[in-house]
Design a protein around this motif. Structure first.
Motif, mmCIF file in Angstrom:
data_model
loop_
_atom_site.group_PDB
_atom_site.id
_atom_site.type_symbol
_atom_site.label_atom_id
_atom_site.label_comp_id
_atom_site.label_asym_id
_atom_site.label_seq_id
_atom_site.Cartn_x
_atom_site.Cartn_y
_atom_site.Cartn_z
ATOM 1 N N GLY A 43 -44.402 9.148 9.810
ATOM 2 C CA GLY A 43 -45.457 10.167 9.722
ATOM 3 C C GLY A 43 -44.901 11.557 9.505
ATOM 4 O O GLY A 43 -45.447 12.341 8.713
ATOM 5 N N ILE A 44 -43.798 11.878 10.188
ATOM 6 C CA ILE A 44 -43.178 13.198 10.018
ATOM 7 C C ILE A 44 -42.684 13.379 8.584
ATOM 8 O O ILE A 44 -42.919 14.418 7.952
ATOM 9 N N LEU A 45 -42.006 12.366 8.067
ATOM 10 C CA LEU A 45 -41.484 12.445 6.705
ATOM 11 C C LEU A 45 -42.611 12.515 5.679
ATOM 12 O O LEU A 45 -42.534 13.275 4.709
ATOM 13 N N LEU A 46 -43.669 11.716 5.886
ATOM 14 C CA LEU A 46 -44.786 11.714 4.942
ATOM 15 C C LEU A 46 -45.476 13.063 4.902
ATOM 16 O O LEU A 46 -45.756 13.606 3.822
ATOM 17 N N LEU A 47 -45.757 13.625 6.066
ATOM 18 C CA LEU A 47 -46.434 14.923 6.117
ATOM 19 C C LEU A 47 -45.595 16.006 5.452
ATOM 20 O O LEU A 47 -46.103 16.809 4.663
ATOM 21 N N THR A 48 -44.297 16.029 5.757
ATOM 22 C CA THR A 48 -43.418 17.034 5.156
ATOM 23 C C THR A 48 -43.291 16.845 3.656
ATOM 24 O O THR A 48 -43.301 17.822 2.893
ATOM 25 N N PHE A 49 -43.202 15.593 3.215
ATOM 26 C CA PHE A 49 -43.079 15.317 1.783
ATOM 27 C C PHE A 49 -44.327 15.772 1.032
ATOM 28 O O PHE A 49 -44.219 16.341 -0.065
ATOM 29 N N TYR A 90 -35.173 14.851 9.173
ATOM 30 C CA TYR A 90 -35.015 13.483 9.663
ATOM 31 C C TYR A 90 -33.992 13.435 10.798
ATOM 32 O O TYR A 90 -34.214 12.775 11.822
ATOM 33 N N PHE A 91 -32.909 14.155 10.639
ATOM 34 C CA PHE A 91 -31.855 14.198 11.656
ATOM 35 C C PHE A 91 -32.372 14.821 12.950
ATOM 36 O O PHE A 91 -32.170 14.278 14.048
ATOM 37 N N PHE A 92 -33.079 15.953 12.844
ATOM 38 C CA PHE A 92 -33.614 16.620 14.026
ATOM 39 C C PHE A 92 -34.669 15.765 14.715
ATOM 40 O O PHE A 92 -34.702 15.673 15.944
ATOM 41 N N ALA A 93 -35.566 15.154 13.909
ATOM 42 C CA ALA A 93 -36.634 14.340 14.493
ATOM 43 C C ALA A 93 -36.065 13.127 15.215
ATOM 44 O O ALA A 93 -36.532 12.766 16.305
ATOM 45 N N LEU A 94 -35.059 12.493 14.632
ATOM 46 C CA LEU A 94 -34.450 11.323 15.267
ATOM 47 C C LEU A 94 -33.793 11.706 16.595
ATOM 48 O O LEU A 94 -33.946 11.004 17.610
#
Length: 344
Positions: free
Chosen positions: A18-24, A317-321
């Motif tokens: 979800g984080i990646l999709l929203l940012t993308f 991605y690194f920060f979210a993980l």
């Protein structure tokens, strides 16, 4: 507990997605992307985000470049594919922990992170250690002397420090101690000839450079931990078991450190993982930019300005993980510190 950990690990997958999709999706609507910036650069114009955006949507500033050259640039950055295909391709790479290649640094995103990580770790580690080393003893002293002049004066000091933004303090430190007095360097983590110095000189040079950035970062970190320690101790001191321990004739020092202190530190100890990692990345952008420290915060900022989308998505991605794993460790610390807690 193992079932709980498995559930939390599985929940990280849709959260990251979800984080990646929203940012993308947001990135698709940002003007002045890498293609526009490359077109502007080939035409000898400003290649910053604002300058490239001025070219207009649909590459309106492409005069002087033929369609074949524009299409070649699009293929170079992967923009010849539809957005959904690019997103699926990116997610597939991230699942293999491949963060892709930077558009402008011409190296892998992982390599950039590894190169910049020591600076962020250095700044965050000192901030964490100094803030906790001062805040916890200060909070204990304030709780023991609650209502005294010492308690009032220290509360005013830590709250004033909390109210001053780190970058404002950083500017003042640079102007006074770096510019006027010239006691400390204005930029960088080490001197240019650092590798030629002896080990002792290297340590001194490093501490000389890190003093002002750490001072600007750590001042606002005292208030929360200090007041949390104080309030936790006061809450425990008022409980019945403390009165019972005192009635048994135990010394005040023994009551405080053997009974009260152990229970009062539960919320502080369980917050250690999040605070430890948060000190590395939270509010580091302005400090790193101000003192010209090549850390992850500055890397992310520069990537946004230059529309270096692989670095933006990779660092996110690194920060979210790290944030998700840290939150899980914080929750597990509750069971470790307080056996009464059960996840079921």
């Amino acid at each position: 507990m193992w079932l709980y950990i498995l559930k939390r690990l599985l929940l990280m997958i849709p959260t990251l997605f979800g984080i990646l999709l929203l940012t993308f999706v947001i990135i698709q609507f940002v003007p002045g992307g890498p293609v526009e910036q490359m077109v502007a650069q080939l035409q000898g114009r400003d290649v910053g985000g604002e300058g490239a955006a001025a070219a207009g949507a649909g590459f309106q500033g492409r005069q002087g470049l033929d369609e074949a050259r524009i299409e070649e640039i699009r293929r170079l950055y992967g923009f010849d594919l539809p957005a959904h295909e690019r997103f699926i391709q990116m997610v597939g790479q991230f699942l293999r922990f491949d963060l892709g290649q930077s558009f402008f640094h011409h190296q892998s995103v992982w390599q950039l992170i590894v190169e910049r990580l020591p600076v962020s770790i250095s700044l965050g580690l000192w901030t964490f250690l100094i803030s906790y080393a001062i805040s916890i003893p200060l909070g204990i002293a304030k709780a023991v002397r609650a209502g005294s002049r010492f308690d009032t004066a220290t509360s005013v000091l830590v709250l004033v420090g909390f109210a001053i933004p780190g970058f404002v303090l950083g500017v003042a430190l640079l102007v006074i101690f770096g510019g006027q007095l010239q006691w400390f360097p204005l930029r960088g983590l080490v001197s240019s000839d650092w590798h030629q110095l002896s080990l002792g000189a290297q340590i001194v040079d490093y501490l000389w450079h890190i003093t002002l950035p750490v001072t600007a970062s750590v001042l606002g970190a005292f208030a929360i931990t200090t007041m949390l320690t104080k309030n936790s101790l006061l809450e425990e001191i008022r409980k019945q078991y403390v009165l019972t321990a005192r009635a048994k004739g135990l010394s005040e020092r023994r009551v405080l450190y053997k009974h009260v202190f152990r229970n009062a530190l539960i919320p502080i100890v369980t917050a250690f993982p999040a605070a430890f990692v948060g000190a590395f990345f939270a509010s580091a952008l302005l400090i790193e930019t101000l003192f010209s420290l090549e850390g992850l915060g500055l890397l992310g900022f520069e990537s946004v300005i230059r529309r270096d989308f692989p670095v933006v998505m990779g660092t996110l991605y690194f920060f979210a993980l790290i944030a998700l794993v840290t939150r899980l460790i914080s929750d597990l610390c509750y069971v470790w510190v307080d056996p009464r807690v059960r996840f079921d």
